[in-house]
Scaffold this motif. Structure first.
Motif, mmCIF file in Angstrom:
data_model
loop_
_atom_site.group_PDB
_atom_site.id
_atom_site.type_symbol
_atom_site.label_atom_id
_atom_site.label_comp_id
_atom_site.label_asym_id
_atom_site.label_seq_id
_atom_site.Cartn_x
_atom_site.Cartn_y
_atom_site.Cartn_z
ATOM 1 N N ALA A 107 0.816 -1.340 -0.079
ATOM 2 C CA ALA A 107 0.007 -0.115 -0.217
ATOM 3 C C ALA A 107 0.726 1.250 -0.071
ATOM 4 C CB ALA A 107 -0.964 -0.120 1.223
ATOM 5 N N TYR A 108 1.985 1.466 0.800
ATOM 6 C CA TYR A 108 2.933 2.468 0.879
ATOM 7 C C TYR A 108 3.721 2.578 -0.438
ATOM 8 C CZ TYR A 108 1.945 2.265 5.880
ATOM 9 O OH TYR A 108 1.334 2.533 7.122
ATOM 10 N N ALA A 109 4.041 1.388 -0.915
ATOM 11 C CA ALA A 109 4.770 1.426 -2.253
ATOM 12 C C ALA A 109 3.628 1.883 -3.528
ATOM 13 C CB ALA A 109 5.340 0.063 -2.631
ATOM 14 N N ALA A 110 2.629 1.687 -3.581
ATOM 15 C CA ALA A 110 1.698 1.718 -4.660
ATOM 16 C C ALA A 110 1.266 3.504 -4.428
ATOM 17 C CB ALA A 110 0.132 1.261 -4.424
ATOM 18 N N THR A 111 1.441 4.059 -3.372
ATOM 19 C CA THR A 111 1.443 5.671 -3.273
ATOM 20 C C THR A 111 2.578 6.251 -3.886
ATOM 21 O OG1 THR A 111 2.241 5.768 -1.100
ATOM 22 C CG2 THR A 111 -0.223 5.356 -1.366
ATOM 23 N N GLY A 112 3.515 5.612 -4.285
ATOM 24 C CA GLY A 112 4.849 6.335 -4.616
ATOM 25 C C GLY A 112 5.701 6.845 -3.386
ATOM 26 N N GLY A 113 5.220 6.430 -2.184
ATOM 27 C CA GLY A 113 5.954 6.739 -1.015
ATOM 28 C C GLY A 113 7.213 6.251 -0.483
ATOM 29 N N LEU A 114 7.667 5.059 -1.377
ATOM 30 C CA LEU A 114 8.818 4.477 -0.838
ATOM 31 C C LEU A 114 9.894 4.295 -2.049
ATOM 32 C CD1 LEU A 114 7.226 1.365 0.948
ATOM 33 C CD2 LEU A 114 7.901 3.526 2.061
ATOM 34 N N ALA A 115 11.134 4.537 -1.643
ATOM 35 C CA ALA A 115 12.253 4.545 -2.629
ATOM 36 C C ALA A 115 12.622 3.117 -3.033
ATOM 37 C CB ALA A 115 13.444 5.275 -2.057
ATOM 38 N N GLU A 116 12.746 2.862 -4.324
ATOM 39 C CA GLU A 116 13.263 1.483 -4.727
ATOM 40 C C GLU A 116 14.578 1.190 -4.094
ATOM 41 O OE1 GLU A 116 13.832 -0.893 -8.858
ATOM 42 O OE2 GLU A 116 13.048 1.084 -9.061
#
Length: 425
Positions: A107-116
């Motif tokens: 869910a956090y990754a889907a929002t663009g909030g986490l770095a790869e």
């Protein structure tokens, strides 16, 4: 989902926040070494009970020696943490490093909030256990790193086992059923306490059957509860429940199953390691009779599937200090400190090679073999809504235990599941 870490676990999110200032040139990470980040401060939020004081102290010393930067730990409360993370990731100066619940990571990754973190995975994660690492991947990209995990085991009463003439613990599912039969025939104890809505045990059984609870239909996810493999998992659950007098319409917390077990009239229950502590708190005398074993699977060489609850460490996409954050992750996730955390908190580490640190902790030793065969709930952002109260899968389980076929019970709730997956109110 919240995971306690007493003498055991986990799931739900811890969080690491970072604030820093300094020269951007220093933060390229190309020449990370002593004093390369001097003058910066990394603030790490840890959840209450998650990071042992000694671990935090040792990691801080190693981090400050390596980078020249300062590390500040701050303890956070579980209540409201998901909203706190969501808010922080949306701000212009977000936490640099965040520890999030493994099933919440998508869910956090889907929002663009986490770095790869693909580069970090290549550098330090080649031997991460696949089953624990999968939750840190979203749409094929590494958005977090696996940190610590826990899963259910069988907690049993040695005295009742002995009364039933059982001299060893079962290595296969059929052996387990035979042992429960023996307890029912040779003692006056309830063989197994298993309420009808122990949903995470059921999820483990679906994992063991190789089943998925959702499937892709066009560009959206829909329920897969009617799949024959899911039905097979539910039939297994029904057989386990046949050894129990527990309510069919309650979960393991209503009442707390460990307090029922503590009365000394139950052969076993399936729960988290920390629940043994709850039983002891309710009845100190039960402590000497406690034993643990891995939930057995169909064959002795592969334990039953289990739900793996735990936490991942991630870096905020908006962080101004990503290189420094990665230096922290390299230290915190190193064999030395990952192993130390496993030993101190009795949690499953992110590498099978580090499970030797669990030696002497009966519950953790029993949990470790199941980790490799474990999994999670569907790793999609939409899944969280499915588990909101009232959880339709719990209703499905109760319906099956009350006599409906798995297929008929699935049809009753799939409309609600699909509505939730579509994020419809």
């Amino acid at each position: 989902m919240k995971r306690k870490l007493a003498a055991a676990i986990v799931i739900a999110g811890m969080m690491v926040s970072v604030s820093a200032c300094g020269d951007d040139d220093k933060d390229t990470g190309k020449n990370a070494g002593p004093d390369s980040f001097k003058g910066q401060t990394l603030t790490v939020w840890t959840m209450d009970g998650s990071a042992p004081p000694q671990w935090s102290k040792d990691v801080q010393a190693a981090f400050e020696k390596k980078t020249g930067a300062k590390l500040k730990f701050e303890i956070q409360k579980w209540d409201g943490i998901q909203q706190k993370i969501t808010t922080a990731l949306s701000e212009s100066n977000p936490p640099d490093v965040i520890e999030v619940g493994n099933t919440q990571t998508p869910a956090y990754a889907a929002t663009g909030g986490l770095a790869e973190l693909g580069d970090l995975k290549q550098e330090i994660g080649s031997d991460w256990t696949p089953s624990v690492s999968q939750s840190s991947v979203y749409e094929g990209k590494q958005y977090a790193a696996p940190w610590y995990f826990a899963n259910r085991v069988v907690i049993y009463n040695k005295k009742i086992w002995a009364k039933a003439g059982l001299k060893d613990t079962p290595k296969t599912r059929d052996e387990f059923f035979k042992d429960l039969d023996a307890i029912g025939k040779k003692t006056d104890a309830e063989p197994l306490y298993l309420p009808g809505q122990n949903w995470y045990f059921f999820d483990g059984l679906t994992i063991g059957q190789g089943a998925d609870l959702v499937k892709k239909q066009g560009d959206k996810y829909v329920s897969n509860l009617g799949d024959p493999k899911v039905s097979a998992a539910m039939e297994l659950y029904k057989k386990y429940a046949s050894y129990s007098k527990a309510p069919k319409d309650k979960d393991e917390a209503t009442p707390q199953q460990a307090t029922i077990f503590a009365k000394g009239k139950t052969g076993a229950f399936i729960g988290m390691g920390w629940e043994a502590g709850t039983a002891i708190q309710a009845n100190k005398a039960i402590e000497k009779d406690l034993g643990y074993f891995t939930i057995p699977g169909e064959s002795a060489d592969k334990p039953e599937g289990v739900f793996l609850g735990g936490s991942n460490l991630a870096v905020a996409q908006g962080s101004k200090n990503q290189a420094l954050a990665k230096e922290f992750l390299k230290i915190a996730l190193s064999d030395q400190y990952e192993g130390q955390l496993a030993k101190l908190n009795g949690v499953i580490p992110n590498k099978e090679s580090l499970e030797s640190n669990l030696k002497g902790n009966g519950a953790a030793e029993a949990a470790a073999p199941g980790a490799a065969a474990g999994g999670t709930t569907p790793l999609i952002p939409e899944w969280a809504a499915v588990e909101n109260t009232p959880n339709p899968i719990k209703s499905y389980m109760t319906a099956v235990l009350n006599g409906k076929s798995p297929a008929a019970a699935a049809k009753q709730v799939e409309g609600e599941i699909n509505k939730r997956l579509a994020q419809q109110n």
